[in-house]
Design a protein around this motif. Structure first.
Motif, short mmCIF file in Angstrom:
data_model
loop_
_atom_site.label_atom_id
_atom_site.label_comp_id
_atom_site.label_asym_id
_atom_site.label_seq_id
_atom_site.Cartn_x
_atom_site.Cartn_y
_atom_site.Cartn_z
N UNK B 237 39.10 43.07 33.09
CA UNK B 237 38.70 41.59 32.31
C UNK B 237 38.06 40.85 33.54
N UNK B 238 37.69 39.53 33.08
CA UNK B 238 37.09 38.62 34.05
C UNK B 238 38.09 38.05 35.03
N UNK B 239 39.48 38.09 34.57
CA UNK B 239 40.24 37.73 35.17
C UNK B 239 41.02 38.76 36.36
N UNK B 240 40.61 39.98 35.95
CA UNK B 240 40.80 41.06 37.07
C UNK B 240 39.77 40.70 38.16
N UNK B 241 38.48 40.52 37.78
CA UNK B 241 37.59 40.22 38.80
C UNK B 241 37.93 39.05 39.57
N UNK B 242 38.36 38.10 38.99
CA UNK B 242 38.67 36.90 39.66
C UNK B 242 39.87 36.85 40.64
N UNK B 243 40.79 37.64 40.08
CA UNK B 243 41.97 37.66 41.17
C UNK B 243 41.49 38.48 42.34
N UNK B 244 40.60 39.64 42.19
CA UNK B 244 40.36 40.23 43.39
C UNK B 244 39.48 39.45 44.28
N UNK B 245 38.51 38.31 43.76
CA UNK B 245 37.74 37.53 44.59
C UNK B 245 38.83 36.67 45.08
N UNK B 246 39.73 36.02 44.49
CA UNK B 246 40.82 34.88 45.01
C UNK B 246 41.41 35.68 46.22
N UNK B 247 41.88 36.96 45.98
CA UNK B 247 42.65 37.53 47.00
C UNK B 247 41.77 37.82 48.29
#
Lengths: 189, 256
Positions: B237-247
């Motif tokens: 999901x886009x959220x999966x991507x954004x969590x990886x970016x945030x981390x």
């Protein structure tokens, strides 16, 4: 209740209309001075260059009605270039006099390593919620600044409130749920 | 701080979203409006819709589809395919899109960039380019057009600089070599162009896992990135991507 969206060939009225429509709020897109004057609420959008926007406003005979309405105490919302035009003067195109409703000047972002111009994308207002920005010029911080945003080493005015006059440098109509919440607030204030 | 944008791409063919590898083997993925709404609600920072068969079929872009998508989402919308003149651009803008992507047309008629920028502002004009690795070009990459079918002999870096001089407000660098592979973005050409031009660069082609996005922002210096297959299939999901970016410490919009 009527909301007039001023169409002066300097901006995407369709997006603003679509955003209000999704809230169940009817709007009318117009460049008729009397329709604007009779509306209960006014939205003044805008993208592109300040000079051609000012020229269009004058050519359509709208500069006076926009100034009057913005000062009338009626709910008035400037968006992006429609916010900048409310200030005194812009550096754009060698210098353009604006509507002089709000004190302050509009300047170009300084060339700064690591920052692209225009600023395109989602940035925070007052360090909190993200909204969608597209601009190369910014308004200085002034007495009516209510939202501040940082880019290219500058802290600029991203939101203004002076009584019922609201203005945003970002695009609430393109800022997802956060933006729609601001439009809803305007439609019901 | 300005966040790095994640931009889902919908390739529309005969009214349906499709996805293929290197423009071949297209499979049906769904309805463009339904997918646009799902991605908008799911955290997309922008959406791009290409009418991928308009040019080949020598017809204008599907304005009805653009209108329906624009009505349904309230995030920025870029569209491309089937644009052949400023009047076509105006139709797309009046339909509710913010940005117009030109690719093969700009190679044939570079002045369309200047004309579009003069008419609507440079922020509306996106140059899409499809570079392919070619050591004979000065920068190592050659521009292809018409869905990778034609080689132009043009150097990708020179074209990017020229397009910005003409008035392009953003450049989408879609690597032919990486497109559809889901093995990661082509970092060399992305970084080369991102470092060389003063306008935002959008990386495209090759996104397969969330860490590919982290890499293209950190090492490819992209301002935004296009994702397609990896989210269309439901693998991420886009959220999966954004969590990886945030981390990884990359600025990203997390509340939506």
């Amino acid at each position: 209740m009527t909301i007039a969206i001023i169409d002066y060939k300097a901006g995407n009225c369709t997006s603003v209309l679509n955003a209000f429509a999704s809230l169940g709020v009817e709007t009318v897109v117009t460049r008729e001075a009397d329709v604007i004057a009779k509306a209960e609420r006014i939205v003044f959008p805008g993208v592109g260059a300040a000079k051609s926007a000012m020229e269009n406003l004058t050519a359509f005979g709208l500069a006076d009605v926009v100034r009057e309405q913005a000062l009338s105490g009626k709910p008035f919302l400037g968006i992006c270039l429609g916010m900048q035009i409310l200030f005194e003067h812009s550096e754009e195109d060698g210098g353009v006099n604006l509507l002089n409703i709000l004190p302050g000047k509009v300047k170009r972002f300084p060339d700064t390593p690591g920052f692209k111009i225009p600023e395109i994308g989602w940035n925070q207002v007052n360090g909190d919620i993200d909204y969608y920005f597209v601009h190369s010029y910014y308004a200085e911080i002034g007495p009516y600044t209510t939202g501040r945003t940082e880019y290219a080493g500058v802290t600029f005015t991203s939101a203004v409130r002076k009584g019922n006059l609201f203005a945003y440098q970002f695009h609430p109509e393109k800022s997802g749920k956060a933006g729609l919440a601001l439009l809803k607030e305007f439609a019901t204030c | 701080m300005l966040t790095k944008r994640i931009i889902p791409c919908l390739d529309v063919r005969q009214g349906r979203v499709t996805k293929g590898t290197k423009f071949k083997n297209n499979i049906d993925l769904g309805d463009p409006v339904e997918m646009a709404v799902a991605y908008s609600d799911g955290g997309a920072d922008e959406l791009v819709v290409y009418d991928i068969t308009a040019s080949a079929e020598r017809r204008p872009i599907d304005i009805q589809m653009v209108t329906e998508v624009a009505k349904s989402i309230h995030i920025p919308l870029a569209v491309g395919g089937g644009i052949s003149c400023v009047a076509d651009m105006e139709r797309v803008i009046l339909a509710g899109a913010e940005k117009i992507s030109v690719n093969s047309l700009a190679v044939r008629q570079p002045d369309i960039i200047a004309e579009g920028a003069a008419a609507f502002g440079r922020q509306c004009i996106v140059l899409g380019m499809d570079p392919v690795h070619n050591p004979k070009c000065p920068c190592g990459y050659e521009i292809t057009t018409r869905g990778f079918r034609e080689f132009t002999g043009m150097d990708a870096l020179e074209w990017a600089k020229r397009a910005v001089d003409l008035g392009a407000g953003e450049i989408v660098v879609n690597s032919v070599d990486a497109d559809g592979t889901r093995e990661g973005f082509e970092l060399t050409i992305t970084k080369m162009i991102a470092d060389a031009v003063g306008v935002p660069v959008v990386a495209s082609g090759g996104a397969g896992r969330p860490d590919h996005l982290v890499t293209v922002f950190r090492d490819g210096h992209a301002d935004a990135a296009i994702v397609a297959g990896m989210i269309h299939t439901g693998d991420y999901t886009i959220t999966d991507i954004k969590r990886a970016m945030r981390d990884a410490g990359i600025p990203t919009r997390m509340s939506y």
